[in-house]
Motif scaffolding. Structure first.
Motif, PDB file in Angstrom:
ATOM      1  N   VAL A 118       6.976   2.511  12.446  1.00 52.87           N
ATOM      2  CA  VAL A 118       8.386   2.902  12.486  1.00 52.87           C
ATOM      3  C   VAL A 118       8.698   3.685  13.754  1.00 52.87           C
ATOM      4  O   VAL A 118       9.735   3.472  14.389  1.00 52.87           O
ATOM      5  CB  VAL A 118       8.742   3.721  11.228  1.00 52.87           C
ATOM      6  N   GLU A 119       7.795   4.563  14.140  1.00 50.07           N
ATOM      7  CA  GLU A 119       8.006   5.351  15.367  1.00 50.07           C
ATOM      8  C   GLU A 119       8.062   4.466  16.601  1.00 50.07           C
ATOM      9  O   GLU A 119       8.612   4.864  17.637  1.00 50.07           O
ATOM     10  CB  GLU A 119       6.886   6.380  15.515  1.00 50.07           C
ATOM     11  N   ARG A 120       7.514   3.269  16.499  1.00 43.33           N
ATOM     12  CA  ARG A 120       7.505   2.331  17.632  1.00 43.33           C
ATOM     13  C   ARG A 120       8.515   1.205  17.476  1.00 43.33           C
ATOM     14  O   ARG A 120       8.429   0.171  18.123  1.00 43.33           O
ATOM     15  CB  ARG A 120       6.077   1.789  17.819  1.00 43.33           C
ATOM     16  N   GLY A 121       9.488   1.420  16.601  1.00 45.24           N
ATOM     17  CA  GLY A 121      10.626   0.517  16.532  1.00 45.24           C
ATOM     18  C   GLY A 121      10.482  -0.673  15.625  1.00 45.24           C
ATOM     19  O   GLY A 121      11.256  -1.634  15.740  1.00 45.24           O
TER      20      GLY A 121
ATOM     21  N   ALA B 153       8.114   6.421   1.470  1.00 45.51           N
ATOM     22  CA  ALA B 153       9.457   6.846   1.878  1.00 45.51           C
ATOM     23  C   ALA B 153       9.373   7.920   2.959  1.00 45.51           C
ATOM     24  O   ALA B 153      10.120   7.885   3.949  1.00 45.51           O
ATOM     25  CB  ALA B 153      10.230   7.363   0.667  1.00 45.51           C
ATOM     26  N   GLY B 154       8.455   8.862   2.783  1.00 38.43           N
ATOM     27  CA  GLY B 154       8.304   9.919   3.769  1.00 38.43           C
ATOM     28  C   GLY B 154       7.814   9.433   5.110  1.00 38.43           C
ATOM     29  O   GLY B 154       8.087  10.050   6.145  1.00 38.43           O
ATOM     30  N   ALA B 155       7.092   8.314   5.109  1.00 37.41           N
ATOM     31  CA  ALA B 155       6.577   7.758   6.364  1.00 37.41           C
ATOM     32  C   ALA B 155       7.643   7.022   7.156  1.00 37.41           C
ATOM     33  O   ALA B 155       7.411   6.663   8.314  1.00 37.41           O
ATOM     34  CB  ALA B 155       5.410   6.814   6.065  1.00 37.41           C
ATOM     35  N   GLY B 156       8.801   6.751   6.536  1.00 41.85           N
ATOM     36  CA  GLY B 156       9.891   6.144   7.289  1.00 41.85           C
ATOM     37  C   GLY B 156      10.262   4.734   6.899  1.00 41.85           C
ATOM     38  O   GLY B 156      11.114   4.125   7.554  1.00 41.85           O
TER      39      GLY B 156
ATOM     40  N   ILE C 210       1.205   6.114  -8.514  1.00 40.52           N
ATOM     41  CA  ILE C 210       2.261   5.233  -8.023  1.00 40.52           C
ATOM     42  C   ILE C 210       3.461   6.039  -7.546  1.00 40.52           C
ATOM     43  O   ILE C 210       4.066   5.731  -6.509  1.00 40.52           O
ATOM     44  CB  ILE C 210       2.663   4.220  -9.120  1.00 40.52           C
ATOM     45  N   VAL C 211       3.806   7.096  -8.276  1.00 43.11           N
ATOM     46  CA  VAL C 211       4.898   7.970  -7.836  1.00 43.11           C
ATOM     47  C   VAL C 211       4.544   8.622  -6.501  1.00 43.11           C
ATOM     48  O   VAL C 211       5.377   8.703  -5.582  1.00 43.11           O
ATOM     49  CB  VAL C 211       5.205   9.031  -8.900  1.00 43.11           C
ATOM     50  N   ALA C 212       3.301   9.088  -6.351  1.00 44.37           N
ATOM     51  CA  ALA C 212       2.864   9.679  -5.086  1.00 44.37           C
ATOM     52  C   ALA C 212       2.923   8.648  -3.960  1.00 44.37           C
ATOM     53  O   ALA C 212       3.315   8.975  -2.827  1.00 44.37           O
ATOM     54  CB  ALA C 212       1.445  10.230  -5.230  1.00 44.37           C
ATOM     55  N   ASP C 213       2.536   7.405  -4.262  1.00 45.27           N
ATOM     56  CA  ASP C 213       2.617   6.338  -3.263  1.00 45.27           C
ATOM     57  C   ASP C 213       4.059   6.134  -2.789  1.00 45.27           C
ATOM     58  O   ASP C 213       4.322   5.952  -1.593  1.00 45.27           O
ATOM     59  CB  ASP C 213       2.088   5.024  -3.844  1.00 45.27           C
TER      60      ASP C 213
ATOM     61  N   GLY D 184       0.813  -1.213   0.000  1.00 50.00           N
ATOM     62  CA  GLY D 184       0.000   0.000   0.000  1.00 50.00           C
ATOM     63  C   GLY D 184       0.841   1.255   0.000  1.00 50.00           C
ATOM     64  O   GLY D 184       1.955   1.276   0.543  1.00 50.00           O
ATOM     65  N   GLY D 185       0.299   2.302  -0.572  1.00 50.99           N
ATOM     66  CA  GLY D 185       1.027   3.551  -0.693  1.00 50.99           C
ATOM     67  C   GLY D 185       0.518   4.636   0.227  1.00 50.99           C
ATOM     68  O   GLY D 185       0.609   4.529   1.458  1.00 50.99           O
ATOM     69  N   THR D 186      -0.057   5.668  -0.350  1.00 55.90           N
ATOM     70  CA  THR D 186      -0.503   6.827   0.432  1.00 55.90           C
ATOM     71  C   THR D 186      -1.462   6.428   1.538  1.00 55.90           C
ATOM     72  O   THR D 186      -1.383   6.951   2.667  1.00 55.90           O
ATOM     73  CB  THR D 186      -1.174   7.843  -0.509  1.00 55.90           C
ATOM     74  N   ALA D 187      -2.359   5.497   1.254  1.00 54.21           N
ATOM     75  CA  ALA D 187      -3.352   5.089   2.245  1.00 54.21           C
ATOM     76  C   ALA D 187      -2.727   4.443   3.468  1.00 54.21           C
ATOM     77  O   ALA D 187      -3.316   4.458   4.553  1.00 54.21           O
ATOM     78  CB  ALA D 187      -4.360   4.128   1.605  1.00 54.21           C
ATOM     79  N   MET D 188      -1.527   3.854   3.309  1.00 48.73           N
ATOM     80  CA  MET D 188      -0.885   3.159   4.428  1.00 48.73           C
ATOM     81  C   MET D 188       0.233   3.973   5.060  1.00 48.73           C
ATOM     82  O   MET D 188       0.887   3.504   5.997  1.00 48.73           O
ATOM     83  CB  MET D 188      -0.334   1.814   3.955  1.00 48.73           C
TER      84      MET D 188
END
Length: 292
Positions: free
Chosen positions: A153-156, A197-200, A189-192, A141-145
Motif C-alpha cells: 500500500v505504501e508503494r501505491g 485494516a490497520g495495514a492499509g 480472526i477478529v485480530a486478523d 492472510g491476516g496478522t502474518a501478512m
C-alpha cells in the motif's frame, strides 16, 4: 480512458471502443463504508469474472469484479487454488479489464507469489498491475501478512484483504469448513481483521466465518467488509458467478443459485447434437448461396 462496447458486424463479437467513462475508484469503494453506515449507500456488489464476455455481462450490475484464483477450479479443473500461476492471473485479469468499464477490477495474487517477503510480493504485484491494468489486488492472510500489505500500500498498490476461510491455505486448514467456531479461532480472526485494516487494505473479504464473528468484524473495522458465507450485515457480498448461475451440480451452503445454467447448456447441446445427426442443421438460412 475506459472502454465501452459495440458489435462488430464482421465478427459478431463485442469489440472495445474508447469512451470517456469513469470506473468506480478505490477511494469510492472505501468511502461506501460510511455511506452504508449512514443509510445513504447501498451494500457493495462483487462477482467473479474470468473472461471478457462475462465481464461485459456483469459489469453494469457490480461495484467490483473479482478475478479470483478460483479460476483454477472453475476454468482449469484444478483440485484447489494452490496450483494457479501468475501467468494465469495476468491473462484473465487483462481480459476482465478489457471487458469492463464501470466496476473496480480486483485480481487475486496466487499462492506462492507474495508470502516469502514484502519485496517478493511487490515484484509480483507490480507485474500483475502492469499486465492487467487492474485497480487493485487481493491477497489472503491476516496478522502474518499485515507487514506485506502495508509495504504494498505504501508503494501505491491498493489491496483487498481476505481472512477466515482462506482457500490457498486449505492444506493447513484441513478442508473448507467454516471458521471461528471456537473462541480462540474467533479471537484470531477478529485480530486478523484489525491487522489487515490497520495495514492499509481498503476492503476486506470475510469468507466462511460464523455469522456473529463476521458481523462483529463489520462493526469493528473502518473499511468495507465483503462477505462470502459470512453475514448479511457485511458491507457487501461476493459469489463465484458460475456458482450463482448454477453451472455446477454441487452448490456450497453459502451460495444462492439464481439459475440452472448447467441444465440450460446441456439441453441446448443435446438439441444441437440431434439436429447435426439428423441433418436438419445447418439449414438454408445458415448456408451461403452462390452469387448470381
Amino acid at each position: 480512458m475506459s472502454t465501452t462496447f459495440t458489435i462488430d458486424a464482421a465478427t459478431s463479437r463485442a469489440t472495445p471502443v474508447s469512451a470517456p467513462m469513469k470506473r468506480l475508484t478505490v477511494p469510492a469503494i472505501r468511502a461506501r463504508k460510511a455511506a452504508i453506515a449512514a443509510g445513504t449507500g447501498a451494500p457493495l456488489v462483487m462477482l467473479t469474472a474470468y473472461t471478457v464476455r462475462m465481464a461485459q455481462l456483469m459489469d453494469a450490475h457490480c461495484d467490483m469484479l473479482l478475478v479470483g484464483d478460483s479460476l483454477g477450479q472453475v476454468i482449469y479443473g484444478l483440485p484447489s487454488t494452490v496450483p494457479v500461476t501468475l501467468e494465469m492471473m495476468a491473462a484473465h485479469g487483462a481480459a476482465v479489464v478489457r471487458g469492463s468499464h464501470h466496476a473496480t477490477v480486483v485480481v487475486d495474487m496466487p499462492f506462492g507469489s507474495y508470502e516469502a517477503s514484502p519485496a517478493q510480493a511487490f515484484e509480483n504485484a507490480a507485474l500483475l498491475m502492469k499486465q492487467t491494468g487492474a485497480a487493485a489486488l487481493k491477497l489472503e492472510g491476516g496478522t502474518a501478512m499485515a507487514s506485506t500489505i502495508a509495504f504494498l500500500v505504501e508503494r501505491g498498490i491498493p489491496i483487498v484483504g481476505h481472512i477466515g476461510l482462506t482457500p490457498q491455505a486449505v492444506n493447513a486448514l484441513g478442508g473448507y469448513g467454516a471458521r471461528g467456531r471456537s473462541a480462540d479461532e474467533a479471537q484470531k480472526i477478529v485480530a486478523d481483521a484489525h491487522a489487515v485494516a490497520g495495514a492499509g487494505a481498503f476492503a476486506l473479504v470475510i469468507e466462511g466465518v460464523v455469522e456473529p464473528v463476521a458481523a462483529a468484524i463489520t462493526d469493528a473495522v473502518a473499511i468495507p467488509t465483503i462477505g462470502i458465507g459470512a453475514s448479511a450485515r457485511c458491507d457487501g457480498q461476493v459469489l463465484v458467478a458460475e456458482d450463482m448461475l448454477g453451472l455446477f451440480e454441487r452448490t456450497p451452503r453459502f451460495v444462492k443459485r439464481y439459475g440452472d445454467m448447467a441444465a440450460f447448456v446441456a439441453e441446448r447441446a443435446e438439441r444441437f447434437a440431434g439436429e447435426v445427426r439428423d441433418r436438419s442443421f445447418p439449414g438454408a438460412e445458415q448456408l451461403y448461396a452462390p452469387r448470381d
